[in-house]
Enzyme design. Structure first.
Site, mmCIF file in Angstrom:
data_model
loop_
_atom_site.group_PDB
_atom_site.id
_atom_site.type_symbol
_atom_site.label_atom_id
_atom_site.label_comp_id
_atom_site.label_asym_id
_atom_site.label_seq_id
_atom_site.Cartn_x
_atom_site.Cartn_y
_atom_site.Cartn_z
ATOM 1 N N ASN A 1 -2.792 -2.076 -3.569
ATOM 2 C CA ASN A 1 -1.886 -1.328 -3.761
ATOM 3 C C ASN A 1 -0.430 -1.219 -3.482
ATOM 4 O O ASN A 1 -0.094 -0.889 -2.719
ATOM 5 C CB ASN A 1 -2.507 0.108 -3.580
ATOM 6 C CG ASN A 1 -1.812 1.582 -4.483
ATOM 7 O OD1 ASN A 1 -0.867 1.635 -5.150
ATOM 8 N ND2 ASN A 1 -2.191 2.475 -3.632
ATOM 9 N N LYS B 1 2.080 0.042 -5.377
ATOM 10 C CA LYS B 1 2.452 1.193 -4.708
ATOM 11 C C LYS B 1 3.903 1.026 -6.048
ATOM 12 O O LYS B 1 3.764 0.188 -6.648
ATOM 13 C CB LYS B 1 2.807 2.343 -3.674
ATOM 14 C CG LYS B 1 1.182 1.915 -2.867
ATOM 15 C CD LYS B 1 1.844 3.570 -1.802
ATOM 16 C CE LYS B 1 0.106 3.022 -1.283
ATOM 17 N NZ LYS B 1 0.706 4.100 -0.089
ATOM 18 N N HIS C 1 -5.742 8.661 -5.705
ATOM 19 C CA HIS C 1 -5.272 8.609 -4.709
ATOM 20 C C HIS C 1 -4.308 9.896 -3.871
ATOM 21 O O HIS C 1 -3.752 10.716 -5.333
ATOM 22 C CB HIS C 1 -4.312 7.330 -4.962
ATOM 23 C CG HIS C 1 -3.232 6.445 -3.694
ATOM 24 N ND1 HIS C 1 -2.027 6.928 -2.926
ATOM 25 C CD2 HIS C 1 -3.867 5.436 -3.195
ATOM 26 C CE1 HIS C 1 -2.184 6.439 -1.828
ATOM 27 N NE2 HIS C 1 -3.588 5.557 -1.554
ATOM 28 N N GLU D 1 -1.110 10.075 -2.142
ATOM 29 C CA GLU D 1 -0.403 10.126 -3.206
ATOM 30 C C GLU D 1 -0.225 10.948 -4.269
ATOM 31 O O GLU D 1 1.061 11.559 -5.060
ATOM 32 C CB GLU D 1 0.658 9.002 -3.151
ATOM 33 C CG GLU D 1 0.855 8.463 -1.504
ATOM 34 C CD GLU D 1 0.959 6.687 -1.520
ATOM 35 O OE1 GLU D 1 1.104 5.721 -2.170
ATOM 36 O OE2 GLU D 1 0.883 6.747 -0.144
ATOM 37 N N GLU E 1 -9.220 7.216 2.078
ATOM 38 C CA GLU E 1 -8.446 6.754 2.786
ATOM 39 C C GLU E 1 -8.198 7.796 3.882
ATOM 40 O O GLU E 1 -7.908 8.732 2.681
ATOM 41 C CB GLU E 1 -7.661 6.792 1.932
ATOM 42 C CG GLU E 1 -7.940 4.994 0.727
ATOM 43 C CD GLU E 1 -6.433 5.089 0.205
ATOM 44 O OE1 GLU E 1 -6.533 3.089 0.915
ATOM 45 O OE2 GLU E 1 -6.253 5.477 -0.170
ATOM 46 N N GLY F 1 -0.352 4.539 5.703
ATOM 47 C CA GLY F 1 1.791 3.972 6.108
ATOM 48 C C GLY F 1 2.120 4.128 7.430
ATOM 49 O O GLY F 1 2.787 4.551 7.907
ATOM 50 N N SER G 1 -4.275 1.889 6.772
ATOM 51 C CA SER G 1 -3.056 1.037 7.763
ATOM 52 C C SER G 1 -3.898 -0.582 8.125
ATOM 53 O O SER G 1 -3.613 -0.891 8.848
ATOM 54 C CB SER G 1 -2.814 1.653 8.880
ATOM 55 O OG SER G 1 -2.123 2.595 8.186
HETATM 56 P P1 PGA Z 1 -1.687 1.035 4.058
HETATM 57 O O1 PGA Z 1 -1.995 2.071 1.761
HETATM 58 O O2 PGA Z 1 -2.156 0.481 3.281
HETATM 59 O O3 PGA Z 1 0.318 0.736 3.248
HETATM 60 O O4 PGA Z 1 -1.908 2.303 4.735
HETATM 61 C C1 PGA Z 1 -3.259 2.233 1.676
HETATM 62 C C2 PGA Z 1 -3.013 2.686 0.481
HETATM 63 O O5 PGA Z 1 -2.457 4.166 0.014
HETATM 64 O O6 PGA Z 1 -3.750 2.555 -0.691
#
Ligand code: PGA
Length: 252
Positions: A12, A14, A100, A102, A170, A176, A214
């Site tokens: 992803n 983003k 997601h 976010e 997740e 992140g 992560s």
């Molecule tokens: P990350 O993000 O691997 O940077 O923790 C995962 C995600 O939001 O899909």
């Protein structure tokens, strides 16, 4: 991998990526995948909407699929700034992420909205990757499994099957942050999701369950070995092919 389901390793990107550098990264990933005699997993990159069409063109005929990061629940209409599932399909996408964290946080997306988006995805012929996950506060107050059950049952699209639906677990606090749950915690949640799905879908055992938050080259093997983990959804470590490929390699 602990199961016979074909793993899916999804990146992803983003809100990252401009034409030229992104094309180089994708070419490098395709090159690495093409060097294998056989690729024993599905590989997906979800670039920002501006790059879906050009990345899909580049990836056409390769072992890498392209997906969107979100879609609107409607097919078309007066929704300034939005992208429909049908448009993503038309641009060459095969998948779309929905729900997601976010999106749930930044755009106030409820489970009901996520479900409508997932249904739009299926209608457009895309595979919906429905994301769920608890916040730190929910985990610390012992609500993880009930929050996940609620999200899964209320976000699941009508008509979801093992072919058109993927679920990504997740934990919001792991995204992140460099923090990951213990393998025992991941095992608990994934077994719980599998169990919930059995009551909701006919072919629940065939639905792939991804872990995200992560994931990187150094922890992927351990996470991908957990029961009912059938792949990964990767943010930061998917931006560079040289970081993403070692994750793919853990399930090849
Ligand atoms: P990350 O993000 O691997 O940077 O923790 C995962 C995600 O939001 O899909």
């Amino acid at each position: 991998m602990s199961s016979s389901l074909r793993p899916l390793i999804a990146g992803n990107w983003k809100m990252n990526g401009l034409k030229r550098e992104s094309a180089e990264e994708l070419k490098s990933l395709i090159h690495k995948a093409s060097e294998q005699n056989s690729v024993g997993c599905d590989i997906l990159i979800c670039p920002p909407a501006t790059l879906v069409a050009s990345m899909a063109e580049l990836a056409n005929g390769s072992p890498v699929s392209i997906g969107g990061q979100d879609c609107h629940a409607n097919e078309k209409g007066a929704h300034t700034g939005d992208t429909s599932a049908q448009m993503l399909k038309d641009a060459g996408a095969d998948y779309v992420l929905v729900g997601h964290s976010e999106r749930r946080t930044d755009h106030d997306e409820s489970n009901e909205k996520v479900k409508a988006k997932a249904e739009a995805a299926l209608k457009a012929g895309l595979i919906a990757v429905v994301c769920v996950g608890e916040t730190l506060q929910e985990r610390e107050s012992g609500q993880t499994l009930s929050v996940i059950s609620d999200q899964v049952s209320r976000s699941l699209p009508a008509g979801g099957t093992a072919e058109n639906l993927v679920i990504a677990y997740e934990p919001v606090w792991a995204i992140g942050t460099g923090k990951t749950p213990t393998v025992e915690d991941v095992a608990d949640v994934h077994a719980h999701i599998r169990n919930d799905l059995q009551a909701l879908l006919k072919d629940a055992d065939g639905v792939r369950l991804l872990y995200g938050g992560s994931v990187k080259g150094s922890n992927a093997a351990e996470l991908m070995n957990v029961a009912h983990v059938n792949g990964a959804l990767v943010g930061g470590a998917s931006l560079k092919a040289e970081d993403f490929w070692p994750i793919v390699e853990t399930v090849l």
